[in-house]
Design a protein around this motif. Structure first.
Motif, PDB file in Angstrom:
ATOM      1  N   SER A  41      -8.177 -22.311   8.225  1.00 34.72           N
ATOM      2  CA  SER A  41      -7.503 -22.920   9.365  1.00 34.72           C
ATOM      3  C   SER A  41      -7.209 -24.402   9.128  1.00 34.72           C
ATOM      4  N   ILE A  42      -8.102 -25.114   8.468  1.00 29.39           N
ATOM      5  CA  ILE A  42      -7.875 -26.553   8.260  1.00 29.39           C
ATOM      6  C   ILE A  42      -6.725 -26.778   7.284  1.00 29.39           C
ATOM      7  N   ASN A  43      -6.535 -25.856   6.335  1.00 28.80           N
ATOM      8  CA  ASN A  43      -5.367 -25.948   5.460  1.00 28.80           C
ATOM      9  C   ASN A  43      -4.086 -25.707   6.242  1.00 28.80           C
ATOM     10  N   ALA A  44      -4.120 -24.779   7.187  1.00 37.57           N
ATOM     11  CA  ALA A  44      -2.951 -24.522   8.020  1.00 37.57           C
ATOM     12  C   ALA A  44      -2.623 -25.738   8.873  1.00 37.57           C
ATOM     13  N   VAL A  45      -3.636 -26.331   9.476  1.00 38.03           N
ATOM     14  CA  VAL A  45      -3.424 -27.500  10.329  1.00 38.03           C
ATOM     15  C   VAL A  45      -2.844 -28.657   9.525  1.00 38.03           C
ATOM     16  N   GLN A  46      -3.408 -28.909   8.355  1.00 37.82           N
ATOM     17  CA  GLN A  46      -2.926 -30.013   7.537  1.00 37.82           C
ATOM     18  C   GLN A  46      -1.490 -29.778   7.078  1.00 37.82           C
ATOM     19  N   ALA A  47      -1.148 -28.533   6.763  1.00 40.09           N
ATOM     20  CA  ALA A  47       0.223 -28.216   6.358  1.00 40.09           C
ATOM     21  C   ALA A  47       1.197 -28.508   7.484  1.00 40.09           C
ATOM     22  N   VAL A  48       0.836 -28.121   8.702  1.00 38.98           N
ATOM     23  CA  VAL A  48       1.714 -28.345   9.847  1.00 38.98           C
ATOM     24  C   VAL A  48       1.804 -29.832  10.178  1.00 38.98           C
ATOM     25  N   ASP A  49       0.697 -30.558  10.058  1.00 42.40           N
ATOM     26  CA  ASP A  49       0.719 -32.001  10.298  1.00 42.40           C
ATOM     27  C   ASP A  49       1.721 -32.691   9.383  1.00 42.40           C
ATOM     28  N   ARG A  50       1.703 -32.341   8.120  1.00 39.36           N
ATOM     29  CA  ARG A  50       2.620 -32.959   7.154  1.00 39.36           C
ATOM     30  C   ARG A  50       4.067 -32.546   7.434  1.00 39.36           C
ATOM     31  N   ALA A  51       4.285 -31.269   7.768  1.00 36.28           N
ATOM     32  CA  ALA A  51       5.646 -30.797   8.026  1.00 36.28           C
ATOM     33  C   ALA A  51       6.216 -31.445   9.285  1.00 36.28           C
ATOM     34  N   LEU A  52       5.385 -31.648  10.298  1.00 35.26           N
ATOM     35  CA  LEU A  52       5.847 -32.291  11.530  1.00 35.26           C
ATOM     36  C   LEU A  52       6.311 -33.714  11.253  1.00 35.26           C
ATOM     37  N   LEU A  53       5.649 -34.369  10.335  1.00 35.40           N
ATOM     38  CA  LEU A  53       6.028 -35.730   9.950  1.00 35.40           C
ATOM     39  C   LEU A  53       7.422 -35.730   9.326  1.00 35.40           C
ATOM     40  N   VAL A  54       7.684 -34.750   8.458  1.00 37.34           N
ATOM     41  CA  VAL A  54       8.999 -34.652   7.820  1.00 37.34           C
ATOM     42  C   VAL A  54      10.069 -34.320   8.850  1.00 37.34           C
ATOM     43  N   ASP A  55       9.754 -33.409   9.771  1.00 33.07           N
ATOM     44  CA  ASP A  55      10.731 -32.981  10.768  1.00 33.07           C
ATOM     45  C   ASP A  55      11.141 -34.110  11.702  1.00 33.07           C
ATOM     46  N   THR A  56      10.198 -34.944  12.080  1.00 32.23           N
ATOM     47  CA  THR A  56      10.402 -35.874  13.182  1.00 32.23           C
ATOM     48  C   THR A  56      10.975 -37.218  12.749  1.00 32.23           C
ATOM     49  N   LEU A  57      10.551 -37.726  11.610  1.00 34.26           N
ATOM     50  CA  LEU A  57      10.963 -39.065  11.201  1.00 34.26           C
ATOM     51  C   LEU A  57      12.208 -39.017  10.323  1.00 34.26           C
ATOM     52  N   PRO A  58      13.129 -39.962  10.497  1.00 26.32           N
ATOM     53  CA  PRO A  58      14.300 -40.039   9.609  1.00 26.32           C
ATOM     54  C   PRO A  58      13.875 -40.535   8.232  1.00 26.32           C
ATOM     55  N   PRO A  59      14.749 -40.397   7.229  1.00 23.83           N
ATOM     56  CA  PRO A  59      14.374 -40.815   5.873  1.00 23.83           C
ATOM     57  C   PRO A  59      13.901 -42.260   5.786  1.00 23.83           C
ATOM     58  N   SER A  60      14.507 -43.160   6.570  1.00 21.93           N
ATOM     59  CA  SER A  60      14.116 -44.571   6.497  1.00 21.93           C
ATOM     60  C   SER A  60      12.702 -44.809   6.987  1.00 21.93           C
ATOM     61  N   GLU A  61      12.162 -43.893   7.812  1.00 20.52           N
ATOM     62  CA  GLU A  61      10.824 -44.054   8.363  1.00 20.52           C
ATOM     63  C   GLU A  61       9.758 -43.295   7.577  1.00 20.52           C
ATOM     64  N   GLN A  62      10.178 -42.480   6.603  1.00 16.37           N
ATOM     65  CA  GLN A  62       9.217 -41.653   5.888  1.00 16.37           C
ATOM     66  C   GLN A  62       8.183 -42.475   5.096  1.00 16.37           C
ATOM     67  N   PRO A  63       8.567 -43.556   4.382  1.00 13.38           N
ATOM     68  CA  PRO A  63       7.519 -44.337   3.690  1.00 13.38           C
ATOM     69  C   PRO A  63       6.457 -44.877   4.636  1.00 13.38           C
ATOM     70  N   ASP A  64       6.879 -45.408   5.779  1.00 13.20           N
ATOM     71  CA  ASP A  64       5.901 -45.952   6.726  1.00 13.20           C
ATOM     72  C   ASP A  64       5.089 -44.843   7.392  1.00 13.20           C
ATOM     73  N   GLY A  65       5.752 -43.724   7.696  1.00 15.54           N
ATOM     74  CA  GLY A  65       5.028 -42.620   8.316  1.00 15.54           C
ATOM     75  C   GLY A  65       3.953 -42.062   7.415  1.00 15.54           C
ATOM     76  N   ASN A  66       4.280 -41.870   6.145  1.00 10.73           N
ATOM     77  CA  ASN A  66       3.286 -41.348   5.214  1.00 10.73           C
ATOM     78  C   ASN A  66       2.241 -42.396   4.849  1.00 10.73           C
ATOM     79  N   ALA A  67       2.602 -43.684   4.944  1.00 13.45           N
ATOM     80  CA  ALA A  67       1.597 -44.730   4.769  1.00 13.45           C
ATOM     81  C   ALA A  67       0.577 -44.664   5.907  1.00 13.45           C
ATOM     82  N   TRP A  68       1.051 -44.412   7.110  1.00 11.39           N
ATOM     83  CA  TRP A  68       0.126 -44.248   8.235  1.00 11.39           C
ATOM     84  C   TRP A  68      -0.734 -42.997   8.060  1.00 11.39           C
ATOM     85  N   ALA A  69      -0.168 -41.954   7.479  1.00  4.65           N
ATOM     86  CA  ALA A  69      -0.969 -40.757   7.196  1.00  4.65           C
ATOM     87  C   ALA A  69      -2.091 -41.088   6.224  1.00  4.65           C
ATOM     88  N   ALA A  70      -1.779 -41.877   5.187  1.00  8.08           N
ATOM     89  CA  ALA A  70      -2.817 -42.290   4.228  1.00  8.08           C
ATOM     90  C   ALA A  70      -3.874 -43.153   4.911  1.00  8.08           C
TER      91      ALA A  70
END
Length: 636
Positions: free
Chosen positions: A156-185
């Motif tokens: 289940s935790i692998n499923a949750v983490q997969a969806v968390d990452r995919a939601l980030l890709v779905d929601t943020l535009p390309p210009s926001e992806q570096p900052d969004g994934n930096a916040w994930a880190a």
């Protein structure tokens, strides 16, 4: 008003794409809080994962399982990463829930994960409900429930983490992806540091009403944090909704076939990122698996006057402390590095701030200190390779601690850069039209040829939905507007118009949804750039692509485990005392024990061989990343 993000468009092969999205993706709340809100779920994931890593193995051993049996149980981790993430990705990509594609799977996964975590924490009391306390049946049921809980958590935790990452890709535009994934880190870093911190606190004294043992209390605290963090994300993030009248239900075999087909047809940039991850993680797993035992053995050899048990216990504490320093540096790096990455929005914000603060020398220096994200990723591989190959030059605890700490810089980049680059590749590889647009005929403005008798190709315009945040986009699927000023259409030669329609934004196109593909339809079906191969919109396949990417990360875990076992078998001269569990909540020490790769007589030389292999693999990753950086800069 809302609009289709993708409409059924004929593929080269004549088949229509099944995934059609309506509505808008957005994050609610103040601007400064949006990125933390969409990534805070990863903090809960990391804390819960740390609890399982550190306490799952000793708990199973205390129930009477052998170390080999425990190692078999914890194979659920890599297996779930290999299977669950791609499968959840493809299922979520095609989900037609009115609440969105990701959030339903995210919340269901959270509920399963918390249930499994609470079952692990309270296995004995739960088994006592059905069997007599102290009986053989009670012991057997406790063991089986604990094993079931471990499997439930890992899957289940692998499923949750997969969806968390995919939601980030779905929601943020390309210009926001570096900052969004930096916040994930950053969230992962905070979770890791929190894991070490709470491990050094007697939680039964802080929260005596939550349980009688450390594991019981931590299971409750971790579960509540996981739920709270993901509820915050689910409430404040709005997703596009899939509307499809042609998609058919697929069986498990068809889903797996779809994963395989997509894996074979990955675009070049995405495949390069996955390949780099494969070699990089051949280096990372030795560090994650073996650092604590490595430092413990170094300490033991440096203090032969101490008994083996005392030396290894103190060495394990020092190893845990080295990984704590690693986590601290990783967190600090994830906070400050985005300000030096050319693509990051946070850097542009900093530039605007510095330009208003005298003297201007600060902005001149700041402008010089910038790097492409792929180049930073390449540099992190080289730094990590140096840290791993440094085993040629040190043989003491200080050297091991120093280079383990320095690798925290590379770990921060690893938790950030590949996901940002991958998201950018997914969102950029969509052909000539934007993910939130459809191609239309302009029914009002056509260019008359100089001959005066032959009409040229009608102007192609794009339909875009606005960001008004409609809760029910399905109610307005027949109302649309379009504009010819989309950024993605800049390179298309513009037809010349008379003075009547020189204002591009005034020209309107109309869509007859029911007439798609029929005569008289205003939609030019299949009117795409056929000179460029079509993928069916990669943005709609973000989940499955991230799942395939995770496969390239998981496979090295199996490989390095096998290589480690062989090296330990060859170099081991005799039995060494069993390494005790450190007092702290060390995620890494949990990884060491759970993977079942503790050596029989494998001392520092054995670990050094594995570290050096990891360093060589990191050099390969460095070379591949340099090539990727050149490619991205050339195509930018």
């Amino acid at each position: 008003m809302t609009g289709f993000a993708a409409l059924p468009v004929a593929e080269d092969g004549g088949q229509n794409d099944d995934v059609h999205l309506v509505g808008v993706s957005k994050i609610q709340g103040p601007r400064w809080l949006q990125l933390p809100i969409i990534t805070i779920g990863l903090l809960g994931v990391q804390v819960l994962w740390s609890i399982e890593m550190s306490y799952g193995t000793p708990y199973l051993l205390s129930l009477g399982l052998t170390k080999s049996a425990v190692a078999m149980v914890f194979l659920a981790g890599p297996i779930s990463g290999l299977v669950v993430q791609p499968l959840i990705g493809v299922l979520a990509d095609n989900s037609r829930s009115r609440f969105g594609r990701r959030r339903p799977y995210m919340l269901i996964g959270v509920l399963i994960c918390t249930s499994a975590m609470l079952l692990l924490g309270f296995t004995r009391p739960f088994a006592t409900i059905f069997t007599s306390s102290g009986s053989t049946a009670n012991d057997i049921l406790t063991i089986w429930l604990a094993v079931l809980a471990i499997f439930g958590i890992d899957f289940s935790i692998n499923a949750v983490q997969a969806v968390d990452r995919a939601l980030l890709v779905d929601t943020l535009p390309p210009s926001e992806q570096p900052d969004g994934n930096a916040w994930a880190a950053r969230m992962l870093g905070v979770g890791s540091v929190a894991g070490y911190f709470i491990g050094n606190v007697d939680m039964t004294k802080v929260f005596p009403f939550l349980g009688n043992t450390e594991l019981e209390v931590l299971s409750v605290v971790g579960s509540l944090l996981l739920i709270a963090s993901h509820v915050a994300t689910a409430v404040n993030v709005k997703e596009k909704v899939v509307v499809s009248s042609q998609a058919q239900k697929k069986g498990l075999l068809n889903e797996m076939k779809e994963i395989w087909v997509n894996a074979k047809s990955l675009p070049s940039t995405i495949f390069q990122i996955c390949l780099i991850q494969f070699f990089a993680w051949l280096g990372w797993f030795p560090l994650l698996f073996n650092t604590t035992e490595f430092i413990a053995e170094l300490y033991k050899r440096a203090h032969p006057e101490l008994t083996a048990e005392i030396a290894l216990e103190e060495g394990a504490r020092l190893g845990s402390r080295a990984m704590f320093y690693n986590a601290i540096l990783s967190l600090v790096a994830s906070i400050f590095l985005p300000f030096f990455v050319a693509e990051a929005t946070s850097r542009r914000s900093m530039q605007e701030t510095l330009s208003t603060v005298p003297p201007n020398i600060w902005i001149r220096w700041f402008n010089k200190l910038k790097v492409h994200l792929a180049s930073l990723w390449a540099a992190s591989h080289m730094i990590f390779a140096v840290c791993m190959l440094a085993t040629f030059f040190y043989s003491g605890v200080f050297g091991a601690t120093l280079f383990t700490t320095l690798s925290g810089f590379s770990w921060a980049v690893t938790q950030w850069a590949p996901f940002a680059l991958l998201a950018d590749a997914i969102l950029s590889d969509q052909g000539d039209e934007d993910a939130s647009s459809i191609l239309l005929d302009d029914t009002r403005s056509r260019r008359i040829s100089q001959a005066g008798s032959e009409m040229q190709d009608p102007e192609r315009q794009f339909l875009v939905g606005n960001d008004d945040g409609d809760e029910h986009p399905e109610d307005e699927v027949h109302s649309f507007r379009s504009s010819a000023s989309m950024d993605e259409d800049r390179n298309r030669p513009k037809p010349e118009y008379g003075s009547l329609m020189q204002n591009d934004s005034a020209r309107m196109s109309h869509l007859d949804v029911h007439g798609v593909g029929g005569s008289g339809s205003h939609l030019e079906v299949g009117a795409l750039d056929h000179n460029k191969p079509r993928d069916g919109n990669l943005a709609a396949k973000a989940g499955i692509i991230l799942g395939i990417h995770n496969v390239f990360i998981v496979i090295p875990q199996f490989i390095i485990t096998g290589i480690s076992s062989i090296i330990f078998a060859i170099t081991g001269a005799g039995e060494t005392p069993e390494l005790p569990l450190p007092s702290g909540n060390s995620t890494v020490s949990g990884l060491v024990t759970r993977e079942g790769i503790s050596p029989s007589g494998g001392g520092p030389n054995s670990y050094a061989y594995i570290f050096r292999l990891g360093g060589i693999s990191a050099i390969v990753a460095f070379v591949l990343t340099v090539k990727l950086a050149r490619h991205l800069k050339h195509t930018a």
